[in-house]
Design a protein around this motif. Structure first.
Motif, PDB file in Angstrom:
ATOM      1  N   PRO A 113       0.837  -1.206   0.000  1.00 19.93           N
ATOM      2  CA  PRO A 113       0.000   0.000   0.000  1.00 19.93           C
ATOM      3  C   PRO A 113       0.867   1.249   0.000  1.00 19.93           C
ATOM      4  O   PRO A 113       1.811   1.368   0.788  1.00 19.93           O
ATOM      5  CB  PRO A 113      -0.804  -0.130   1.296  1.00 19.93           C
ATOM      6  N   GLY A 114       0.534   2.179  -0.892  1.00 19.96           N
ATOM      7  CA  GLY A 114       1.356   3.379  -0.996  1.00 19.96           C
ATOM      8  C   GLY A 114       0.560   4.604  -1.391  1.00 19.96           C
ATOM      9  O   GLY A 114      -0.669   4.579  -1.516  1.00 19.96           O
ATOM     10  N   ILE A 115       1.289   5.688  -1.587  1.00 20.73           N
ATOM     11  CA  ILE A 115       0.713   6.963  -2.008  1.00 20.73           C
ATOM     12  C   ILE A 115       1.801   7.750  -2.713  1.00 20.73           C
ATOM     13  O   ILE A 115       3.001   7.510  -2.489  1.00 20.73           O
ATOM     14  CB  ILE A 115       0.160   7.755  -0.793  1.00 20.73           C
ATOM     15  N   GLU A 116       1.399   8.698  -3.573  1.00 25.19           N
ATOM     16  CA  GLU A 116       2.354   9.616  -4.205  1.00 25.19           C
ATOM     17  C   GLU A 116       1.862  11.042  -3.980  1.00 25.19           C
ATOM     18  O   GLU A 116       0.856  11.448  -4.549  1.00 25.19           O
ATOM     19  CB  GLU A 116       2.493   9.332  -5.696  1.00 25.19           C
ATOM     20  N   PHE A 117       2.589  11.777  -3.134  1.00 24.16           N
ATOM     21  CA  PHE A 117       2.232  13.158  -2.838  1.00 24.16           C
ATOM     22  C   PHE A 117       2.884  14.110  -3.835  1.00 24.16           C
ATOM     23  O   PHE A 117       4.045  13.938  -4.209  1.00 24.16           O
ATOM     24  CB  PHE A 117       2.702  13.547  -1.435  1.00 24.16           C
ATOM     25  N   SER A 118       2.136  15.143  -4.234  1.00 29.44           N
ATOM     26  CA  SER A 118       2.689  16.249  -4.996  1.00 29.44           C
ATOM     27  C   SER A 118       3.189  17.287  -3.995  1.00 29.44           C
ATOM     28  O   SER A 118       2.417  17.803  -3.192  1.00 29.44           O
ATOM     29  CB  SER A 118       1.621  16.869  -5.901  1.00 29.44           C
ATOM     30  N   ILE A 119       4.484  17.577  -4.067  1.00 36.05           N
ATOM     31  CA  ILE A 119       5.133  18.420  -3.056  1.00 36.05           C
ATOM     32  C   ILE A 119       5.309  19.853  -3.561  1.00 36.05           C
ATOM     33  O   ILE A 119       5.654  20.079  -4.721  1.00 36.05           O
ATOM     34  CB  ILE A 119       6.520  17.841  -2.677  1.00 36.05           C
ATOM     35  N   ASP A 120       5.089  20.795  -2.668  1.00 39.88           N
ATOM     36  CA  ASP A 120       5.324  22.207  -2.964  1.00 39.88           C
ATOM     37  C   ASP A 120       6.834  22.418  -3.136  1.00 39.88           C
ATOM     38  O   ASP A 120       7.596  22.304  -2.175  1.00 39.88           O
ATOM     39  CB  ASP A 120       4.789  23.061  -1.809  1.00 39.88           C
ATOM     40  N   TYR A 121       7.239  22.738  -4.364  1.00 47.32           N
ATOM     41  CA  TYR A 121       8.669  22.785  -4.684  1.00 47.32           C
ATOM     42  C   TYR A 121       8.900  23.748  -5.834  1.00 47.32           C
ATOM     43  O   TYR A 121       8.159  23.751  -6.825  1.00 47.32           O
ATOM     44  CB  TYR A 121       9.135  21.376  -5.073  1.00 47.32           C
ATOM     45  N   GLN A 122       9.916  24.569  -5.710  1.00 54.09           N
ATOM     46  CA  GLN A 122      10.249  25.535  -6.756  1.00 54.09           C
ATOM     47  C   GLN A 122      11.298  24.944  -7.695  1.00 54.09           C
ATOM     48  O   GLN A 122      12.324  24.449  -7.244  1.00 54.09           O
ATOM     49  CB  GLN A 122      10.790  26.826  -6.129  1.00 54.09           C
ATOM     50  N   GLY A 123      11.048  25.007  -8.980  1.00 43.03           N
ATOM     51  CA  GLY A 123      12.050  24.557  -9.951  1.00 43.03           C
ATOM     52  C   GLY A 123      11.521  23.513 -10.900  1.00 43.03           C
ATOM     53  O   GLY A 123      11.374  23.744 -12.094  1.00 43.03           O
ATOM     54  N   GLY A 124      11.222  22.362 -10.373  1.00 42.10           N
ATOM     55  CA  GLY A 124      10.693  21.279 -11.194  1.00 42.10           C
ATOM     56  C   GLY A 124       9.451  20.694 -10.554  1.00 42.10           C
ATOM     57  O   GLY A 124       8.728  21.377  -9.833  1.00 42.10           O
ATOM     58  N   SER A 125       9.227  19.421 -10.809  1.00 35.56           N
ATOM     59  CA  SER A 125       8.076  18.714 -10.249  1.00 35.56           C
ATOM     60  C   SER A 125       8.580  17.706  -9.226  1.00 35.56           C
ATOM     61  O   SER A 125       9.390  16.836  -9.554  1.00 35.56           O
ATOM     62  CB  SER A 125       7.313  18.007 -11.377  1.00 35.56           C
ATOM     63  N   PHE A 126       8.123  17.828  -8.007  1.00 44.08           N
ATOM     64  CA  PHE A 126       8.589  16.976  -6.910  1.00 44.08           C
ATOM     65  C   PHE A 126       7.441  16.108  -6.421  1.00 44.08           C
ATOM     66  O   PHE A 126       6.456  16.605  -5.890  1.00 44.08           O
ATOM     67  CB  PHE A 126       9.132  17.864  -5.781  1.00 44.08           C
ATOM     68  N   HIS A 127       7.587  14.799  -6.615  1.00 47.68           N
ATOM     69  CA  HIS A 127       6.628  13.830  -6.111  1.00 47.68           C
ATOM     70  C   HIS A 127       7.322  12.949  -5.080  1.00 47.68           C
ATOM     71  O   HIS A 127       8.456  12.523  -5.288  1.00 47.68           O
ATOM     72  CB  HIS A 127       6.062  12.971  -7.245  1.00 47.68           C
ATOM     73  N   LEU A 128       6.631  12.700  -3.993  1.00 52.76           N
ATOM     74  CA  LEU A 128       7.170  11.864  -2.920  1.00 52.76           C
ATOM     75  C   LEU A 128       6.296  10.628  -2.760  1.00 52.76           C
ATOM     76  O   LEU A 128       5.101  10.740  -2.464  1.00 52.76           O
ATOM     77  CB  LEU A 128       7.212  12.649  -1.607  1.00 52.76           C
ATOM     78  N   VAL A 129       6.884   9.475  -2.965  1.00 51.53           N
ATOM     79  CA  VAL A 129       6.169   8.210  -2.800  1.00 51.53           C
ATOM     80  C   VAL A 129       6.313   7.724  -1.359  1.00 51.53           C
ATOM     81  O   VAL A 129       7.396   7.796  -0.774  1.00 51.53           O
ATOM     82  CB  VAL A 129       6.711   7.147  -3.781  1.00 51.53           C
ATOM     83  N   GLY A 130       5.216   7.247  -0.809  1.00 49.65           N
ATOM     84  CA  GLY A 130       5.248   6.570   0.479  1.00 49.65           C
ATOM     85  C   GLY A 130       4.890   5.107   0.270  1.00 49.65           C
ATOM     86  O   GLY A 130       3.851   4.811  -0.328  1.00 49.65           O
ATOM     87  N   LEU A 131       5.746   4.209   0.701  1.00 49.01           N
ATOM     88  CA  LEU A 131       5.483   2.775   0.590  1.00 49.01           C
ATOM     89  C   LEU A 131       5.207   2.187   1.972  1.00 49.01           C
ATOM     90  O   LEU A 131       5.756   2.652   2.974  1.00 49.01           O
ATOM     91  CB  LEU A 131       6.672   2.050  -0.036  1.00 49.01           C
ATOM     92  N   TYR A 132       4.357   1.183   2.018  1.00 52.46           N
ATOM     93  CA  TYR A 132       3.976   0.486   3.257  1.00 52.46           C
ATOM     94  C   TYR A 132       3.228   1.413   4.214  1.00 52.46           C
ATOM     95  O   TYR A 132       3.405   1.354   5.429  1.00 52.46           O
ATOM     96  CB  TYR A 132       5.205  -0.093   3.957  1.00 52.46           C
ATOM     97  N   VAL A 133       2.363   2.273   3.679  1.00 48.96           N
ATOM     98  CA  VAL A 133       1.607   3.167   4.557  1.00 48.96           C
ATOM     99  C   VAL A 133       0.364   2.460   5.105  1.00 48.96           C
ATOM    100  O   VAL A 133      -0.244   1.633   4.429  1.00 48.96           O
ATOM    101  CB  VAL A 133       1.175   4.461   3.830  1.00 48.96           C
TER     102      VAL A 133
END
Length: 278
Positions: A61-81
């Motif tokens: 079970p996981g998730i992919e958050f869209s992170i507030d970030y200047q410059g490019g596109s920052f996604h943070l995956v969480g695994l085993y949530v």
């Protein structure tokens, strides 16, 4: 060969397969370990986990958050949530509402530019999941505004083009806190999307992420060239980061589930190491 994929999407966000359909598809493609990591939502995980258990299939079970970030596109995956973790449920419920509101604003902006598509068609594309730009893009293709999703994202829905509405994103610290609070592992997804100017620039950036609790990077990604993979792997070793990998499978973007390059399967060893940390 044992195939794995630790970054996939369902209709709970912007994939084209339901959680059940994705698992059946993965099994048919000889995938043995799969992670469902939908964008800013955990709404597909209950169905996915129940069906995986029935099939005796290993699902993370996981998730992919869209992170507030200047410059490019920052996604943070969480695994085993833990998808029942109350703060995670509360935040993703809020993000779902914000996402729905954004789609109405996108439709309004398209209309201002003479592009009129029924909101009902966009909702139909989402099949009940969280609504986002890909659902608008699919509706635009069906209405003849382009021949493909990729073409849509060159002409519409991006900064400076009709239909662009800025997405609300959460801070890295909050996303890490939610993932770790839910018992998960925080991993930078497809780091090339950060648009760092050089590998040295990325190294300095990732050191800042590590200080804020990030534990891994997605080395093996369909967005990466072989040279990117070597660079990110070297940094993972240097900073003792967890190595992850996934196709970022949606079902309509030419991804190949279980592979980071068309003929290169995501290596199984990374699952063995990630499992150790979970």
């Amino acid at each position: 060969m044992t195939l794995i994929d630790l970054h996939c999407h369902t209709t709970a966000s912007d994939g084209i397969k339901t959680p059940t359909e994705l698992i059946d598809y993965a099994i048919g493609k000889n995938i043995k370990i799969l992670a469902v990591t939908d964008h800013d939502t955990i709404s597909g995980l209950k169905e996915a986990m129940a069906y995986a258990s029935k099939k005796k299939f290993t699902l993370i079970p996981g998730i992919e958050f869209s992170i507030d970030y200047q410059g490019g596109s920052f996604h943070l995956v969480g695994l085993y949530v833990d998808y029942n973790y109350p703060p995670l449920v509360e935040k993703t419920t809020y993000l779902h509402k914000v996402r729905d509101n954004r789609v109405f604003r996108i439709i309004d902006d398209l209309k201002v530019h003479g592009i009129d598509i029924p909101i009902e068609d966009v909702f139909n594309e989402s099949t009940g999941g969280a609504i986002g730009r890909p659902h608008v893009a699919r509706a635009l293709v069906k209405h003849g505004y382009a021949n493909s999703i990729n073409e849509i994202f060159k002409k519409y829905l991006v900064k400076g083009k009709p239909g662009y509405v800025k997405k609300e994103r959460i801070k890295l610290e909050e996303a890490v806190s939610l993932i770790k609070g839910a018992g998960g592992i925080a991993i930078v997804a497809h780091p090339v999307s950060l648009n760092c100017k050089s590998i040295l620039d990325f190294e300095n950036t990732i050191k800042g992420f590590i200080d804020k609790g990030v534990e891994g990077i997605e080395v093996y990604s369909s967005m990466h060239k072989p040279s990117d993979i070597n660079d990110f792997l070297n940094l993972a070793v240097k900073y003792n980061l967890i190595v992850s990998g996934g196709s970022d499978y949606h079902g309509d973007k030419d991804e190949k589930i279980g592979y980071y390059l068309p003929a290169k399967p995501i290596p199984y060893y990374i699952y063995e190491r990630i499992e150790h940390f979970s």
